[in-house]
Write an enzyme that holds these catalytic residues in place. Structure first.
Site, short mmCIF file in Angstrom:
data_model
loop_
_atom_site.label_atom_id
_atom_site.label_comp_id
_atom_site.label_asym_id
_atom_site.label_seq_id
_atom_site.Cartn_x
_atom_site.Cartn_y
_atom_site.Cartn_z
N ASP A 15 10.86 28.81 -16.86
CA ASP A 15 12.30 29.04 -16.73
C ASP A 15 13.11 27.97 -17.46
O ASP A 15 12.67 26.84 -17.61
CB ASP A 15 12.67 29.06 -15.24
CG ASP A 15 14.07 29.62 -15.00
OD1 ASP A 15 14.57 30.38 -15.85
OD2 ASP A 15 14.66 29.27 -13.96
N ASN A 63 14.54 41.21 -15.36
CA ASN A 63 15.10 40.72 -16.63
C ASN A 63 15.59 41.84 -17.56
O ASN A 63 16.36 41.59 -18.48
CB ASN A 63 14.08 39.85 -17.40
CG ASN A 63 13.85 38.47 -16.79
OD1 ASN A 63 12.76 37.91 -16.92
ND2 ASN A 63 14.87 37.89 -16.16
N ARG A 189 12.82 28.29 -6.42
CA ARG A 189 12.63 29.67 -5.96
C ARG A 189 11.50 30.35 -6.72
O ARG A 189 11.05 29.88 -7.76
CB ARG A 189 13.93 30.48 -6.08
CG ARG A 189 14.53 30.52 -7.46
CD ARG A 189 15.76 31.46 -7.48
NE ARG A 189 16.41 31.41 -8.79
CZ ARG A 189 17.49 30.69 -9.05
NH1 ARG A 189 18.08 29.96 -8.13
NH2 ARG A 189 18.02 30.69 -10.28
N GLU A 202 -0.27 25.31 -4.13
CA GLU A 202 0.56 24.12 -4.11
C GLU A 202 1.72 24.36 -5.08
O GLU A 202 1.53 24.93 -6.16
CB GLU A 202 -0.25 22.90 -4.55
CG GLU A 202 -1.37 22.54 -3.61
CD GLU A 202 -0.87 22.05 -2.25
OE1 GLU A 202 0.18 21.37 -2.21
OE2 GLU A 202 -1.53 22.37 -1.24
C1 IPE Z 1 12.06 34.13 -13.65
O1 IPE Z 1 13.15 33.53 -14.25
C2 IPE Z 1 11.41 35.06 -14.62
C3 IPE Z 1 10.75 34.42 -15.74
C4 IPE Z 1 10.61 33.14 -15.92
C5 IPE Z 1 10.20 35.32 -16.71
P1 IPE Z 1 14.63 34.11 -14.07
O2 IPE Z 1 15.52 33.22 -14.86
O3 IPE Z 1 14.66 35.55 -14.40
O4 IPE Z 1 14.85 33.93 -12.50
P2 IPE Z 1 16.19 33.71 -11.68
O5 IPE Z 1 17.13 34.79 -12.10
O6 IPE Z 1 16.69 32.36 -12.03
O7 IPE Z 1 15.76 33.78 -10.25
C1 IPE Z 2 13.20 31.92 -18.99
O1 IPE Z 2 14.38 31.31 -19.41
C2 IPE Z 2 12.77 33.04 -19.91
C3 IPE Z 2 12.97 34.40 -19.37
C4 IPE Z 2 13.36 34.70 -18.17
C5 IPE Z 2 12.72 35.50 -20.27
P1 IPE Z 2 15.80 31.91 -19.02
O2 IPE Z 2 16.21 32.88 -20.07
O3 IPE Z 2 15.78 32.43 -17.64
O4 IPE Z 2 16.71 30.61 -19.12
P2 IPE Z 2 17.82 30.15 -18.09
O5 IPE Z 2 17.17 30.14 -16.74
O6 IPE Z 2 18.93 31.13 -18.19
O7 IPE Z 2 18.19 28.78 -18.54
MG MG Z 3 16.16 31.63 -15.80
#
Ligand code: IPE
Ligand code: IPE
Ligand code: MG
Length: 239
Positions: A15, A63, A189, A202
């Site tokens: 993330d 997503n 989370r 863990e």
């Molecule tokens: C979780 O990240 C999904 C992936 C890393 C692919 P998100 O960015 O989608 O999760 P939330 O929305 O912060 O919970």
């Molecule tokens: C994780 O990075 C990649 C995917 C969920 C595809 P994010 O795109 O969720 O990046 P943030 O959390 O918005 O910074």
């Molecule tokens: Mg994210």
């Protein structure tokens, strides 16, 4: 790092690509591009430190609700990644695997995934599983549906449904449960990832955004894991 007590299976919620980019005045998609480089790096690190299974959350079923430009960029990036890396994985003895509701993906990508799984099936090294269009609740729901079908068809006895029956109907039926779950970018989370499978994993939260999660950050997580005492509900061995 000690060679003992290495987690057999590490799952990672990758993330923070967007925030990494935004903090640098770049577009979100540039964050995704940089994030791909870390995927390479952690696969190499897993091999180096003898981690046998790596499971990477690349794209959730939720997503799909992102702006369509971002989604199509991600699909393009995925397609390119598969084109460039599947051959290398085959040569580097990596077993490539994918979980999730793969039929949601563009057909061309589904074909590349199927081909990649087929081509690396005989390998014996690190087992890398990518989660695409993945939702743990959906995975469990589908498992229930298929078990119910099995009961209706007389193939599964109602009284014999066990935890193993459920686990055996998940996408991860052939994988051990993760020992360590890492999430980057400081969020505490799970975001619908491997809810069943992480019962006794863990947890390790890194403050780094995914594009900053280099080999040395991976090593920090491993070393932290090695200090943990896993109990699985029992009392501490020193008490
Ligand atoms: C979780 O990240 C999904 C992936 C890393 C692919 P998100 O960015 O989608 O999760 P939330 O929305 O912060 O919970
Ligand atoms: C994780 O990075 C990649 C995917 C969920 C595809 P994010 O795109 O969720 O990046 P943030 O959390 O918005 O910074
Ligand atoms: Mg994210």
């Amino acid at each position: 790092m000690k060679n003992t007590n290495v987690p057999r299976h590490i799952a990672i919620i990758m993330d923070g690509n967007g925030r990494w980019a935004q903090a640098r005045g770049l577009s979100r998609v540039q964050g995704h591009q940089e994030g791909v480089k870390r995927v390479e790096e952690v696969i190499r690190a897993a091999k180096k430190y003898s981690v046998k299974y790596l499971t990477l959350y690349a794209f959730s079923r939720e997503n799909w609700q992102r702006p369509k430009e971002e989604v199509s960029f991600l699909m393009g990036l995925l397609s390119l990644y598969l084109d460039q890396k599947l051959r290398e994985m085959k040569e580097n003895n990596v077993i490539f695997n994918a979980i999730g509701n793969l039929s949601d993906l563009p057909e061309m990508i589904q074909e590349k995934i199927a081909q990649g799984m087929e081509n690396t099936r005989a390998n014996t090294g690190v087992h890398v599983t990518f989660a695409f269009s993945y939702s743990s609740r959906y995975e469990i729901t589908e498992a229930c549906r298929r078990i119910a079908e099995g009961v209706r068809a007389g193939k599964i006895k109602l009284e014999e449904i066990s935890e193993e029956t459920i686990a055996g109907h998940l996408y991860t039926a052939n994988l051990p449960d993760p020992d360590l779950l890492i999430r980057t970018s400081g969020e505490f989370r799970i975001s619908n990832f491997l809810l069943w499978q992480i019962s006794y994993a863990e947890l390790y939260i890194s403050e780094k955004f995914w594009p900053e999660f280099t080999e040395s950050e991976f090593l920090k997580a491993l070393e932290d894991y090695q200090k943990r005492e896993r109990r699985f509900g029992r009392t501490s061995p020193v008490l």
